[in-house]
Structures are given as structure tokens and as C-alpha cells.
Design a protein around this motif. Structure first.
Motif, short mmCIF file in Angstrom:
data_model
loop_
_atom_site.label_atom_id
_atom_site.label_comp_id
_atom_site.label_asym_id
_atom_site.label_seq_id
_atom_site.Cartn_x
_atom_site.Cartn_y
_atom_site.Cartn_z
N ASP A 168 7.77 6.49 -9.60
CA ASP A 168 6.95 5.48 -10.27
C ASP A 168 7.82 4.55 -11.10
OD1 ASP A 168 4.70 4.13 -11.17
OD2 ASP A 168 4.37 5.52 -12.83
N GLY B 30 1.97 6.25 -7.11
CA GLY B 30 0.85 6.89 -7.80
C GLY B 30 0.76 8.38 -7.52
N TYR B 31 1.06 8.77 -6.29
CA TYR B 31 0.94 10.18 -5.92
C TYR B 31 2.09 11.02 -6.46
CZ TYR B 31 0.31 14.32 -3.00
OH TYR B 31 0.13 15.59 -2.57
N ILE C 13 0.84 -1.21 0.00
CA ILE C 13 0.00 0.00 0.00
C ILE C 13 0.87 1.25 0.00
CG2 ILE C 13 -1.57 1.36 1.44
CD1 ILE C 13 -2.96 -1.26 2.16
N LEU C 14 1.91 1.27 0.83
CA LEU C 14 2.78 2.45 0.90
C LEU C 14 3.52 2.68 -0.42
CD1 LEU C 14 4.24 2.18 4.50
CD2 LEU C 14 2.55 3.80 3.65
N GLY D 18 2.64 1.57 -3.46
CA GLY D 18 1.67 1.92 -4.50
C GLY D 18 1.16 3.34 -4.37
N PHE D 19 0.90 3.75 -3.14
CA PHE D 19 0.42 5.11 -2.92
C PHE D 19 1.48 6.13 -3.29
CE2 PHE D 19 -0.03 8.84 -0.13
CZ PHE D 19 -1.27 9.28 -0.56
N SER D 20 2.72 5.90 -2.85
CA SER D 20 3.78 6.86 -3.15
C SER D 20 4.09 6.91 -4.64
CB SER D 20 5.04 6.55 -2.35
OG SER D 20 5.56 5.29 -2.70
#
Length: 75
Positions: A36, A29-30, A22-23, A25-27
Motif C-alpha cells: 500500500d 487494498g488487499y 483496478i489491479l 488498487g485491489f492489491s
């Protein structure tokens, strides 16, 4: 009691993997851009390595595999 002692590392490993995924993927994507790209490259490399071989190599480098270390390896 055997049920809890045998499944606890697996639940811990799944939780660690979920949080890290989650961490990352979130970083990725953001932030996008090079974050990325690096995350995607690391994921591609990890998915192409045979998992059991990597676990055997990591375990052979560690002096003693305890409960938490085994959970970390499984995640």
C-alpha cells in the motif's frame, strides 16, 4: 473509417489504464502494509509530474512509435 482509426488508440489506452488501476488498487487494498505504501508513493509521484513532459521524454527515447506503443503511452 477515420473515426475508428482515430479513436481506437484512445479506447485501448483507457482499457489499459482501467485494468492497471483496478489491479493496483485491489492489491494495495488487499495486501496493505508496504504494498500500500509503495503504491501510494508511486501514485503521488505520478500525479505530481506534468503528463505532457513525461510523454515527450518517453517518446523521444523510443525509436519508432507505432499504434500499440502510442496507446500504451496514452494510458
Amino acid at each position: 473509417m477515420a473515426f475508428t482509426s482515430s479513436l481506437t488508440p484512445w479506447f485501448l489506452a483507457a482499457t489499459i489504464g482501467l485494468v492497471v488501476g483496478i489491479l493496483l488498487g485491489f492489491s494495495a487494498g488487499y495486501l496493505g502494509g508496504w504494498v500500500d505504501d509503495v503504491t501510494r508513493l508511486a501514485t503521488d509521484i505520478t500525479m505530481n509530474l506534468p503528463g505532457l513532459l513525461v510523454l515527450i521524454i518517453i517518446q523521444s527515447m523510443l525509436p519508432k512509435v507505432g499504434f500499440f506503443t502510442m496507446a500504451l503511452l496514452l494510458s
